[in-house]
Design a protein around this motif. Structure first.
Motif, PDB file in Angstrom:
ATOM      1  N   MET A   1      -6.620  55.735 -11.680  1.00 28.15           N
ATOM      2  CA  MET A   1      -6.468  54.413 -11.088  1.00 28.15           C
ATOM      3  C   MET A   1      -6.532  54.525  -9.563  1.00 28.15           C
ATOM      4  O   MET A   1      -5.923  55.404  -8.965  1.00 28.15           O
ATOM      5  N   THR A   2      -7.286  53.628  -8.953  1.00 29.23           N
ATOM      6  CA  THR A   2      -7.408  53.623  -7.501  1.00 29.23           C
ATOM      7  C   THR A   2      -6.122  53.135  -6.854  1.00 29.23           C
ATOM      8  O   THR A   2      -5.566  52.114  -7.250  1.00 29.23           O
ATOM      9  N   ARG A   3      -5.637  53.882  -5.865  1.00 24.79           N
ATOM     10  CA  ARG A   3      -4.435  53.487  -5.152  1.00 24.79           C
ATOM     11  C   ARG A   3      -4.758  52.376  -4.150  1.00 24.79           C
ATOM     12  O   ARG A   3      -5.806  52.403  -3.501  1.00 24.79           O
ATOM     13  N   ALA A   4      -3.847  51.426  -4.032  1.00 19.83           N
ATOM     14  CA  ALA A   4      -4.011  50.394  -3.023  1.00 19.83           C
ATOM     15  C   ALA A   4      -3.913  51.028  -1.639  1.00 19.83           C
ATOM     16  O   ALA A   4      -3.085  51.917  -1.410  1.00 19.83           O
ATOM     17  N   PRO A   5      -4.749  50.614  -0.702  1.00 21.76           N
ATOM     18  CA  PRO A   5      -4.713  51.237   0.623  1.00 21.76           C
ATOM     19  C   PRO A   5      -3.464  50.846   1.402  1.00 21.76           C
ATOM     20  O   PRO A   5      -2.847  49.807   1.160  1.00 21.76           O
ATOM     21  N   LEU A   6      -3.096  51.705   2.336  1.00 18.37           N
ATOM     22  CA  LEU A   6      -2.063  51.373   3.301  1.00 18.37           C
ATOM     23  C   LEU A   6      -2.702  50.524   4.390  1.00 18.37           C
ATOM     24  O   LEU A   6      -3.739  50.893   4.944  1.00 18.37           O
ATOM     25  N   THR A   7      -2.096  49.379   4.692  1.00 15.40           N
ATOM     26  CA  THR A   7      -2.608  48.527   5.762  1.00 15.40           C
ATOM     27  C   THR A   7      -1.927  48.899   7.072  1.00 15.40           C
ATOM     28  O   THR A   7      -0.703  48.918   7.160  1.00 15.40           O
ATOM     29  N   CYS A   8      -2.730  49.203   8.083  1.00 11.88           N
ATOM     30  CA  CYS A   8      -2.213  49.593   9.392  1.00 11.88           C
ATOM     31  C   CYS A   8      -2.403  48.430  10.365  1.00 11.88           C
ATOM     32  O   CYS A   8      -3.532  47.988  10.598  1.00 11.88           O
ATOM     33  N   CYS A   9      -1.295  47.953  10.880  1.00  6.44           N
ATOM     34  CA  CYS A   9      -1.314  46.822  11.801  1.00  6.44           C
ATOM     35  C   CYS A   9      -0.924  47.293  13.198  1.00  6.44           C
ATOM     36  O   CYS A   9       0.110  47.945  13.365  1.00  6.44           O
ATOM     37  N   ILE A  10      -1.747  46.975  14.164  1.00  2.00           N
ATOM     38  CA  ILE A  10      -1.399  47.210  15.563  1.00  2.00           C
ATOM     39  C   ILE A  10      -0.950  45.869  16.121  1.00  2.00           C
ATOM     40  O   ILE A  10      -1.767  44.992  16.424  1.00  2.00           O
ATOM     41  N   SER A  11       0.353  45.695  16.220  1.00  2.00           N
ATOM     42  CA  SER A  11       0.920  44.439  16.705  1.00  2.00           C
ATOM     43  C   SER A  11       1.131  44.564  18.213  1.00  2.00           C
ATOM     44  O   SER A  11       1.755  45.513  18.684  1.00  2.00           O
ATOM     45  N   VAL A  12       0.619  43.591  18.956  1.00  2.00           N
ATOM     46  CA  VAL A  12       0.599  43.687  20.413  1.00  2.00           C
ATOM     47  C   VAL A  12       1.570  42.668  21.002  1.00  2.00           C
ATOM     48  O   VAL A  12       1.360  41.454  20.897  1.00  2.00           O
ATOM     49  N   GLY A  13       2.645  43.160  21.609  1.00  5.03           N
ATOM     50  CA  GLY A  13       3.649  42.295  22.203  1.00  5.03           C
ATOM     51  C   GLY A  13       3.250  41.855  23.603  1.00  5.03           C
ATOM     52  O   GLY A  13       3.169  42.673  24.520  1.00  5.03           O
ATOM     53  N   MET A  14       3.031  40.546  23.775  1.00  7.39           N
ATOM     54  CA  MET A  14       2.581  40.000  25.055  1.00  7.39           C
ATOM     55  C   MET A  14       3.778  39.487  25.860  1.00  7.39           C
ATOM     56  O   MET A  14       3.823  38.328  26.284  1.00  7.39           O
ATOM     57  N   ASP A  15       4.746  40.354  26.099  1.00  6.32           N
ATOM     58  CA  ASP A  15       5.990  39.928  26.749  1.00  6.32           C
ATOM     59  C   ASP A  15       5.804  39.623  28.228  1.00  6.32           C
ATOM     60  O   ASP A  15       6.537  38.800  28.787  1.00  6.32           O
ATOM     61  N   ALA A  16       4.883  40.304  28.874  1.00  7.20           N
ATOM     62  CA  ALA A  16       4.532  40.064  30.268  1.00  7.20           C
ATOM     63  C   ALA A  16       5.769  39.958  31.152  1.00  7.20           C
ATOM     64  O   ALA A  16       6.665  40.801  31.105  1.00  7.20           O
ATOM     65  N   LEU A  17       5.857  38.898  31.948  1.00  8.14           N
ATOM     66  CA  LEU A  17       6.948  38.729  32.913  1.00  8.14           C
ATOM     67  C   LEU A  17       8.289  38.495  32.236  1.00  8.14           C
ATOM     68  O   LEU A  17       9.344  38.893  32.755  1.00  8.14           O
ATOM     69  N   SER A  18       8.263  37.866  31.065  1.00 10.82           N
ATOM     70  CA  SER A  18       9.513  37.467  30.412  1.00 10.82           C
ATOM     71  C   SER A  18      10.364  38.661  29.996  1.00 10.82           C
ATOM     72  O   SER A  18      11.586  38.556  29.901  1.00 10.82           O
ATOM     73  N   LEU A  19       9.738  39.794  29.721  1.00 13.63           N
ATOM     74  CA  LEU A  19      10.503  40.978  29.339  1.00 13.63           C
ATOM     75  C   LEU A  19      11.503  41.349  30.426  1.00 13.63           C
ATOM     76  O   LEU A  19      12.647  41.728  30.144  1.00 13.63           O
ATOM     77  N   TRP A  20      11.083  41.203  31.671  1.00 11.47           N
ATOM     78  CA  TRP A  20      11.902  41.656  32.789  1.00 11.47           C
ATOM     79  C   TRP A  20      12.871  40.579  33.265  1.00 11.47           C
ATOM     80  O   TRP A  20      13.997  40.885  33.657  1.00 11.47           O
ATOM     81  N   THR A  21      12.456  39.329  33.226  1.00 14.40           N
ATOM     82  CA  THR A  21      13.346  38.268  33.699  1.00 14.40           C
ATOM     83  C   THR A  21      14.441  37.940  32.704  1.00 14.40           C
ATOM     84  O   THR A  21      15.541  37.546  33.097  1.00 14.40           O
ATOM     85  N   THR A  22      14.173  38.127  31.422  1.00 11.66           N
ATOM     86  CA  THR A  22      15.136  37.731  30.393  1.00 11.66           C
ATOM     87  C   THR A  22      15.788  38.933  29.729  1.00 11.66           C
ATOM     88  O   THR A  22      17.000  39.103  29.786  1.00 11.66           O
TER      89      THR A  22
END
Length: 300
Positions: A1-22
């Motif tokens: 039986m063929t194994r279901a593939p592992l899905t690889c997600c590259i999630s990109v956090g667009m925090d920009a300025l808010s990461l530092w101010t908050t």
């Protein structure tokens, strides 16, 4: 039986300025300017993804979409998924229920205004959540949440209404139909790479990050067929030269594995939910569903 593939997600956090101010509560223009690097490095990330024909998920606070609307439009135009990531990368625990609702409304309003998108995905800023968060995620009709760490490579259905009274039994809440996609700090670049006085040591060598990421990927592809490997990166962290080389190597490493494929969080969550009806999943995963726990030692 063929194994279901592992899905690889590259999630990109667009925090920009808010990461530092908050998140880091900075009033230092030099520190805050670190977030401006998103306006440069995001295009490096986008070009890498395009070269490798990868569709990814970008986690966008409303604050970032207002600061850089053209950047968010360019991300959307290249076919990537836009996920909700708060209004200004705030911690929901700092707000009452009404305040949390205003945050949802404001963040969603900006994304609709800038790119005409109503996201199906919710990822809480810094993965911080309150007692109310998951009830609100359900209320606002999100397909998935990417803020929990109950598993590493296999999704769950998210509970709402958990309670943790002091010195009493844990109270598991009600199961929802919101898909929970796992996250983990070792698979996030900020703790590894960012240096913040008195907070984060950072400055990890790319070789160390590569060892961690490859190790988790190797385990997941061998042991979690059909699961999801969710790597979270931030352009202001991973977009620097030596880290871009790391990201290129890691993408190429994944592509050498026939049992793995790339995808975005929303597409994966939709497929997983269709293949795993909530009642059947609950029966197979009673502890993750919150079933069977003792609430007292009272005997019948």
């Amino acid at each position: 039986m063929t194994r279901a593939p592992l899905t690889c997600c590259i999630s990109v956090g667009m925090d920009a300025l808010s990461l530092w101010t908050t998140s880091f509560h900075s009033n230092n223009p030099s520190m805050i300017s670190r977030g401006e690097f998103d306006a440069v490095a995001t295009y490096r990330i986008l070009d890498l993804l395009e070269r490798h024909e990868i569709r990814s998920t970008f986690l966008v606070p409303g604050h970032t979409a207002m600061a850089y609307p053209q950047l968010i439009k360019d991300i959307h135009a290249r076919g990537h998924e836009i996920a909700y990531h708060g209004w200004v990368h705030e911690d929901p625990r700092d707000f009452d229920l009404a305040g949390q609702r205003r945050i949802f409304e404001r963040g969603l309003e900006v994304l609709d205004h800038v790119v005409g998108v109503r996201p199906v995905g919710h990822v809480s800023p810094a993965w911080n959540t309150s007692e109310d968060t998951f009830a609100l995620v359900e209320e606002y009709g999100f397909l998935y949440d990417g803020s929990r760490m109950a598993t590493d490579f296999l999704p769950v259905y998210v509970r709402k209404g958990d309670r943790w009274p002091a010195n009493e039994a844990y109270e598991f809440g009600e199961l929802t139909e919101v898909v929970g996609l796992p996250v983990a700090w070792p698979l996030d670049d900020v703790p590894l790479f960012e240096f913040v006085w008195g907070n984060l040591g950072g400055l990890t060598a790319p070789s160390a990050a590569e060892e961690i990421w490859r190790g988790d990927f190797d385990y997941a592809v061998a042991n979690c067929p059909g699961g999801v490997f969710n790597l979270t990166i931030h352009p202001q962290s991973s977009g620097r030269g030596h880290r871009m080389l790391l990201l290129e190597r890691f993408v190429e490493y994944i592509k050498r594995h026939d049992e793995a494929e790339f995808g975005c969080l929303g597409d994966y969550a939709k497929r997983w939910k269709a293949a795993n009806p909530v009642d059947a999943w609950r029966k197979s995963n009673p502890m993750l569903a919150g079933d069977g726990a003792l609430t007292s030692l009272t005997r019948p």
